[in-house]
Write a protein that holds these residues in place. Structure first.
Motif: not given
Ligand code: ISJ
Ligand code: GLN
Length: 922
Positions: A656, A778-779, A581, A672, A812, A792, A692
């Motif tokens: 999340e 996140i966000r 990630t 995910k 995002k 992000a 994920r």
């Molecule tokens: C790293 C981030 O998100 C992570 C990665 C995700 C993905 O790859 O879809 C989804 C949610 C988060 O666990 C982010 O939003 O900054």
């Protein structure tokens, strides 16, 4: 088919999440007690080869080489396994990486597998006539050898079949799709008791896993000339165990609680002690520091060396029933927290602001009584209080995790045995930043403690936990509660000075500093009275949401990020990881002086994004309508400092869940599947890939089979990204290489050692009673000094597209703050559409509804604004525009229409359709 006696088994763990599943596989055949005595998981680098050969090998009957990241032809990855295989003093089974090691040990070559595949089910067929473990009566039992069986594969590398040495023989092949190459799936040594499988028999999605284990154990037994039983492993070896089957069920008695399912702050619960019990003296007396009094010991505390004197906490609550049901949370927050007397000096403000699109929000509003922060570099904790200079404590070799969790355990031990649980009833609220991994991940190296001169610099806040003794809460039904922890804790030091004693653990230290944990009855009464007044005659909010977000810019170009994506994929190709990630950061600034503050008219004129906001709370008000989320939160600590300046404020809109503990059950809910923008006018969603959950669920898997069976691991939400993943629901992670430490360290490099800070950490509450709910950060906008930042990123897999991934990052961030500056991708244009059609995968971006069912969510393909639709609705054409949550661009009627339509929709939706703004099907 008879089960052979369980031999003493050593599983050599190459830091793989599947290793735990290997252990689980044993418990499917043998009792936990038996597995506890005979099977041990030892980290591959726990012993040197010499130690292992001399002290360990003579005392075990077989070895299993686990899967793992990296390559078997690289000594730093494979350790002494090649020597062990060549020596083969006991039978050995290699799984995935371990299987590849067998190839290398006897002269074979490792190459990339023709199709790099992670987490897929493939058919495998044993050779005919059967060889090795596939020729075992235990394998054949009830199974036709000529049938392929389905298994999970998870590898980038493979043993090159053309390089296979004479000593080895292929025992099974994959059954490839037409036109594709087959790969080696099973090996055996022609003379030695050595077998390997490339696939994962231990995955819950693999068939015939126990049959394979049985075959191996039968072969082990035959090798040892069939003893009737094997002794238990030596205590010295057992003590080297990295993890094992849980020995006993949790000692804490399960206590009655209301059914869960409510969102984050709290569901309504049955009142317990809902009025003051009149025992005021009790609470206040307990609050006094009493280190020398002659007291009675209370049993059951786990911190040795001190005698507790404590009459216990009481968790109290008072409901306001119908009173104030319609009052906006924001108004209550402003009056209870923001304009409280003396508030300008308060140590912080807390607003856990769980939001769902359709139902009333839930919320916890509080002023903490003190705050603890932790700095990794100096390993010191700081205690922050109103009107007092911070006090620090050097933790020495103790990690913050241990110090904090010991303290919390002591606090929890002071609750009455039958506490009614449910949501957050007071206790800790705050976060662990991403860098806290350093003190928690297996094999991760702690940085050396900073020297004295570091004391001069302002340190990073790596963890921050505020203590909340009382709060106002709004339930999912809109009902208001006043909740509090009453009482306190005090200790008599057993020996030595109180100061020395206090160094030892959190509670003694805090008590010595004069901290009182619980609210007094008087304080609680004051809260009840003021809340009652506010709810019966609410004042309109005095603060307006910021008219615009400041403009954020990425710290690096899209090209830079795409380059890093390529590096991630290369690492995956090398077998070093299967999912990384990768993240980056976007930054902005707010003016530090209010003199630059524009009038409203100016702000309107500049609504596409200007740095005009000086009060971060105004920004939060904007965020909570622009991007409402299940884990929305405002945490503001004006008196904390970081190297970027004074004041730390977190403006979160995370969707999340990281981890929830409710009534002793642990639940994780990874998400995910974030949408990529495809064409203007359309929001099309990328299908989530299945990896994920495996990564995120890893810590839960660690709880061991006992925990799974005891129902501690409850479920993963039935959603697309887990669809069909029985594994995830049972805590079997379906997958592969352990994220830690290899992938995390790899990411450190891929992100050039950049600090992530709060972003990517875990934020939420840890109740005094242990009830916990933490989001993945996140966000989230973080403000330190005048610096704003948003992290992000996204999970990179072998199948990732370098362009789509960068676009996803932009999507995002735009979902949080709208307009971005300085990005080399399609420009963001505010969008006036009110009707959208979604096609493609029916499941979008999952969040949690109040009912516990997922709420689907997406973004407008044109502008990135939020789109919502609700629980239980059938697929899947969506209409409304998330402008709903942006009062700046969408006029109020749309909001109402949206809400109304949602109601209609919920009641009567059948089949697919596109709806007009008036709620009519078109
Ligand atoms: C790293 C981030 O998100 C992570 C990665 C995700 C993905 O790859 O879809 C989804 C949610 C988060 O666990 C982010 O939003 O900054
Ligand atoms: N799961 C595994 O053990 C994988 C082994 C090796 N790292 C590969 O990618 O092929």
């Amino acid at each position: 088919m008879e089960l052979p006696p369980l031999p003493r088994t050593l599983i050599l763990d190459y830091y793989d999440s599947y290793t735990n599943n290997l252990l689980t596989l044993f418990t499917k055949l043998y009792s936990d007690a038996e597995v506890l005595r005979k099977v041990v998981v030892v980290k591959a680098d726990r012993y040197s080869w010499d130690q292992f050969r001399q002290d360990v090998l003579p005392n075990v009957d077989c070895v299993i080489l686990s899967p793992g990241p990296g390559r078997p032809d690289k000594s730093s990855d494979i350790g002494f396994a090649l020597e062990l295989l060549r020596l083969h003093p006991v039978p050995i089974l290699g799984v995935c990486l371990g299987h590849q090691a067998i190839g290398v040990a006897f002269g074979g070559k490792i190459i990339n597998t023709p199709q790099i595949t992670h987490g897929h089910v493939v058919p495998v067929l044993p050779v005919h006539p059967a060889l090795g473990l596939f020729a075992s009566p235990a394998w054949k039992d009830g199974f036709t050898a000529t049938e392929p069986f389905e298994v999970v594969v998870y590898n980038s590398l493979t043993v090159d079949p053309t390089s296979l040495p004479d000593q080895l023989e292929v025992t099974a092949w994959s059954v490839p799709a037409p036109g594709k190459e087959r790969t080696v799936q099973g090996l055996r040594h022609k003379e030695f008791p050595i077998w390997g499988v490339q696939y994962h028999p231990e995955s819950i999605s693999s068939t015939r896993g126990t049959a394979l284990l049985r075959s191996f154990l039968l072969a082990v037994d035959a090798h040892h000339s069939n003893p009737k039983s094997y002794p238990s492993l030596l205590p010295s070896i057992l003590s080297a165990c990295a993890y094992r089957v849980a020995a006993a069920p949790s000692s804490r008695p399960s206590t009655p609680r209301t059914p869960g399912g409510g969102p984050w702050p709290t569901p309504p619960i049955s009142p317990e002690g809902s009025q003051s019990s009149g025992d005021e003296a009790d609470a206040d007396e307990g609050a006094r520091l009493n280190v020398n009094a002659n007291v009675n010991a209370v049993g059951g505390l786990n911190a040795p060396g001190r005698v507790p004197r404590f009459r216990g906490f009481r968790l109290v609550e008072r409901s306001f029933g119908e009173v104030g049901k319609g009052v906006e949370t924001r108004e209550v927050f402003e009056q209870v927290v923001r304009s409280r007397k003396g508030k300008e000096r308060a140590v912080g403000e807390i607003w856990l602001d769980g939001q769902t699109p359709l139902r009333s929000t839930t919320a916890s509003l509080a002023i903490p009584s003190f705050v603890l922060t932790y700095a990794l570099s100096s390993r010191t904790v700081s205690l922050h209080r109103q009107d007092k200079a911070p006090i620090t404590l050097d933790l020495g070799e103790t990690t913050f995790w241990d110090w904090f969790s010991d303290g919390q355990a002591t606090l929890a031990a002071h609750l009455p045995p039958q506490v009614v649980r449910g949501g957050w009833r007071g206790g800790w609220v705050g976060w662990f930043g991403y860098e806290m991994k350093e003190e928690s991940l297996a094999g991760y190296r702690r940085r050396p403690k900073a020297g004295n001169d570091a004391g001069e610099q302002v340190e990073e806040v790596d963890a921050c936990w505020a203590w909340v003794p009382s709060m106002a809460q709004r339930t999912g039904d809109g009902e208001w509660l006043a909740r509090a922890v009453l009482g306190n804790v005090s200790f008599l030091p057993s020996s030595g000075s109180p100061e020395a004693e206090a160094e030892a653990d959190m509670i003694s230290w805090l008590v010595w500093q004069g901290i009182k944990f619980g609210a007094s009855v008087r304080e609680y009464d004051e809260l009840v009275t003021s809340l009652s007044t506010i709810l019966s005659s609410p004042q309109p909010s005095k603060v307006d949401p910021a008219p615009a977000f400041p403009t954020f810019r990425p710290i690096a170009t899209g090209d830079d990020y795409r380059g890093r994506i390529d590096s991630c994929r290369e690492a995956i190709r090398q077998g070093e990881s299967y999912e990384l990630t990768l993240t980056t950061r976007f930054e902005s600034q707010i003016p530090s002086s209010s003199s630059t503050r524009p009038t409203n008219a100016d702000a309107d004129a500049d609504a596409t994004g200007s740095n005009s906001v000086t009060d971060p709370y105004e920004l939060y008000l904007r965020l909570r309508t622009f991007n409402p989320a299940y884990y929305s939160a405002w945490m503001s600590f004006p008196s904390l400092s970081t190297p970027r300046g004074h004041g730390v404020h977190v403006l979160s809109s995370s969707p999340e869940r990281f981890l929830r503990i409710e009534g002793g059950q642990v639940e994780m809910m990874p998400i995910k599947g974030t949408m990529a923008r495809v064409k203007p006018g359309q929001c099309v969603y990328r299908r989530p890939h299945p990896l994920r959950p495996a990564v995120v669920l890893h810590p839960v898997n660690r709880c061991g089979p006992e925990a799974h069976r005891a129902g501690i691991i409850r479920r993963a939400q039935p959603r697309d990204d887990c669809a069909g993943q029985v594994g995830a629901q049972r805590g079997d992670s379906r997958g592969g290489q352990e994220v830690f430490p290899a992938s995390v360290q790899l990411l450190d490099k891929l992100e050039a050692g950049r600090r992530r800070g709060i972003y990517s950490g875990a934020l939420g509450y840890i109740g005094v009673d242990g009830e916990t709910d933490l989001s993945v950060v996140i966000r989230t906008i973080v403000l330190e000094g005048d610096r704003l930042s948003i992290g992000a990123g996204g999970a990179i897999t072998w199948l990732s597209d370098r362009h789509a991934e960068w676009d996803e990052v932009l999507t995002k961030v735009r979902s949080v703050v709208g307009v971005l500056d300085g990005v080399d991708a399609a420009p963001f244009l505010p969008c006036n559409k009110t009707e959208y059609t979604l096609t493609g995968s029916p499941k979008l971006y999952n969040e949690l509804g109040d009912s516990g069912k997922p709420v689907e969510r997406g973004f407008c393909g044109d502008c990135g604004s939020s789109l919502w639709y609700a629980d239980g609705i059938k697929p899947h054409q969506i209409y409304f525009h998330g402008g709903l949550f942006d009062p700046q661009t969408i006029p109020a009627p749309t909001h109402e229409l949206f809400t109304r339509n949602m109601e209609v929709w919920e009641k009567s939706y059948e089949g697919e359709g596109v709806f007009s703004e008036a709620g009519q099907r078109v």
